[in-house]
Design an enzyme around this catalytic site. Structure first.
Site, mmCIF file in Angstrom:
data_model
loop_
_atom_site.group_PDB
_atom_site.id
_atom_site.type_symbol
_atom_site.label_atom_id
_atom_site.label_comp_id
_atom_site.label_asym_id
_atom_site.label_seq_id
_atom_site.Cartn_x
_atom_site.Cartn_y
_atom_site.Cartn_z
ATOM 1 N N GLY A 1 40.113 42.614 37.736
ATOM 2 C CA GLY A 1 41.484 42.631 37.206
ATOM 3 C C GLY A 1 42.534 42.896 38.278
ATOM 4 N N ASP B 1 35.094 52.562 41.921
ATOM 5 C CA ASP B 1 34.957 52.165 40.514
ATOM 6 C C ASP B 1 33.758 52.891 39.914
ATOM 7 O OD1 ASP B 1 35.169 50.651 38.002
ATOM 8 O OD2 ASP B 1 36.354 49.232 39.183
ATOM 9 N N TYR C 1 47.953 56.067 25.179
ATOM 10 C CA TYR C 1 48.145 55.282 26.419
ATOM 11 C C TYR C 1 49.580 55.442 26.943
ATOM 12 C CZ TYR C 1 48.126 51.054 29.395
ATOM 13 O OH TYR C 1 48.219 50.165 30.450
#
Ligand code: NAD
Length: 448
Positions: A216, A236, A355
């Site tokens: 992404g 990651d 979020y």
């Protein structure tokens, strides 16, 4: 991942329907290709203020052709107007006098930059006039069309020499999906820019940490920082180890697989950067997750705790990692910290109280640290709007279509647009760019 509506709108039948039904007509945006000149054309320069004399020299230093002798019959790729000399509202007409004759002389994907003095630094009528520039630039951004962008750059007194990296970004295709933004230079202490020996590789010799780098937006950040000369250390989760490793091998970079919310993650990252790289210059907190639910349904369930996991990854982890890197002096002098916020954190969004709280918190994090940092270290954030990724491909078609078109460019952005913005903020030439939140949203109508 392509924009199917845009493909349709540029087909023969699509063009006919778009025109006759008054549908949005998204322009194919020009994007930067490595090795190309920053600006493919001439920039017209106008206005009279603190920067008028130095602007042609700054542009020449970036290999950008410019002229102060404007001609309505010529074609311009960009317009830069020094409005720092406007000290009262009656003088604002100088904007109309410069821009109106040139609006039909603009090439495709043109760039417009207006330069002002931060209103908070001046008083009375001058403050009024400088504040007015914001309405002018935001409106022009919405009407310029043809893939054009318009920005306002407030340059603090004394920071005139620190403008080059910002002009290199805002005048080039690197800022394809950034429009209607207000950037402040020199507003938090540092007013001088670091050395950039070569504008094609401003990050040569620098080390950059990128979290969530395996796919992404994070993958594109890693690619662009590598293109600009940095050694990238990608982070990651262990489940993404193989994608992360193959990307980092391709980019001659380094990697660390861990969950950034882990108790010892900040220490492990700090230790790795110190031992293997002697420190870090650019820290990009990109890793992020969504766990959407309306607040009424937000209680922990069998799938875990939606509230805590989102806040932990998006906000608490960047805070803890940054604190550790600062306390251990792992961030080198003139380094930069860049957070990834979101339009949701500015405008709010249904189903995203968790979020949006985390992303608004990222903006608060920038505000809280901008004045505290020393040794030339800066902190800024990007706030992406609708970016076409695996994350947004999963959004239902109708919602996705509306999300993509609700901006001045009638299209979603690409991960590379976020990456280019981060590369500008991470450049050593941007040491006077501190405490900013820059939206990468094609001038989205939400939260404007
Ligand atoms: P993505 O899901 O494609 O990528 C996120 C990456 O972060 C993944 O590689 C994932 O494994 C990693 N990650 C997640 N949790 C982690 C953890 N605990 N430790 C380490 N790594 C972790 O998402 P994306 O669309 O590329 O988004 C990147 C950032 O941009 C996120 O912060 C996101 O909130 C933000 N953003 C995206 C959009 C958009 O339209 N795509 C819009 C606004 C903001």
């Amino acid at each position: 991942m392509s924009d199917r509506y845009q493909d349709f709108a540029s087909s023969q039948i699509g063009k006919f329907l778009v025109k006759n039904l008054g549908l949005p007509s998204p322009m194919r945006l020009e994007r930067y290709a490595a090795g190309s000149p920053l600006v493919d054309g001439t920039v017209a320069v106008g206005g009279r203020g603190r920067l008028a004399e130095s602007l042609p020299g700054i542009l020449e230093g970036l290999d950008i052709a410019s002229t102060t002798a404007t001609d309505a019959d010529a074609t311009y790729k960009g317009l830069v107007f020094d409005a720092t000399g406007l000290t009262s509202s009656d003088q604002l007409v100088a904007l109309r006098d410069f821009f109106t004759p040139l609006m039909r002389s603009l090439d495709t994907c043109p760039r417009v930059v207006v330069i002002g003095t931060p209103p908070e630094q001046v008083e009375g009528a001058e403050r009024v006039a400088q504040r007015a520039l914001e309405g002018f630039t935001r409106s022009l951004g919405k009407e310029i069309g043809r893939g054009g962008t318009v920005q306002l750059v407030y340059v603090a007194e004394g920071a005139e020499g620190a403008l080059a990296s910002t002009l290199a970004f805002l005048l080039s295709p690197k800022s394809a999906y950034v429009s209607g933004q207000v950037v402040r230079i020199g507003a938090h202490g540092t007013t001088v820019a670091g050395e950039v020996a070569d504008w094609t590789t401003p990050l040569a010799g620098k080390v950059a940490l990128v979290t969530g780098a395996s796919r992404g937006i994070g993958e594109q950040i890693a690619r662009v920082l590598h293109r600009d000369g940095a050694t990238v250390v990608g982070v990651d989760v262990p489940q993404a180890a193989s994608e992360l490793q193959s990307l980092m091998k391709e980019l001659d970079g380094d990697w660390l697989t861990l969950d950034i919310t882990g108790k010892d993650a900040p220490q492990r990252i700090a230790h790795h950067l110190k031992e293997k790289h002697g420190g870090v210059d650019v820290v990009v907190h990109n890793a992020g997750i969504t766990r959407d639910r309306k607040l009424a349904n937000m209680a922990p369930d069998s799938k875990g705790d939606r509230w805590e996991s989102v806040v932990a990854v998006n906000l608490t982890a960047p805070e803890r990692i940054t604190r550790e890197l600062l306390d251990q002096q792992v961030i080198n002098d003139n380094g930069s910290i860049i957070g990834v916020a979101s339009i949701a954190g500015i405008a709010g969004n249904v189903g995203q109280t968790n979020y949006a709280a985390s992303k608004a918190g990222v903006i608060g994090f920038v505000d809280s640290l901008a004045d505290e940092l020393d040794r030339g270290i800066t902190i800024n954030a990007v706030a992406p709007g609708f970016i076409i990724t695996q994350m947004t491909a999963a959004v239902p078609f109708a919602t996705r279509e509306v999300g993509q078109r609700l901006n001045a460019m009638s299209q979603g952005g690409l991960p590379v647009d976020v990456a280019e913005t981060i590369a500008w903020l991470g450049s050593p030439g941007s040491t006077a760019v501190n405490g900013n939140v820059v939206r990468v949203c094609g001038q989205m109508m939400l939260g404007a």
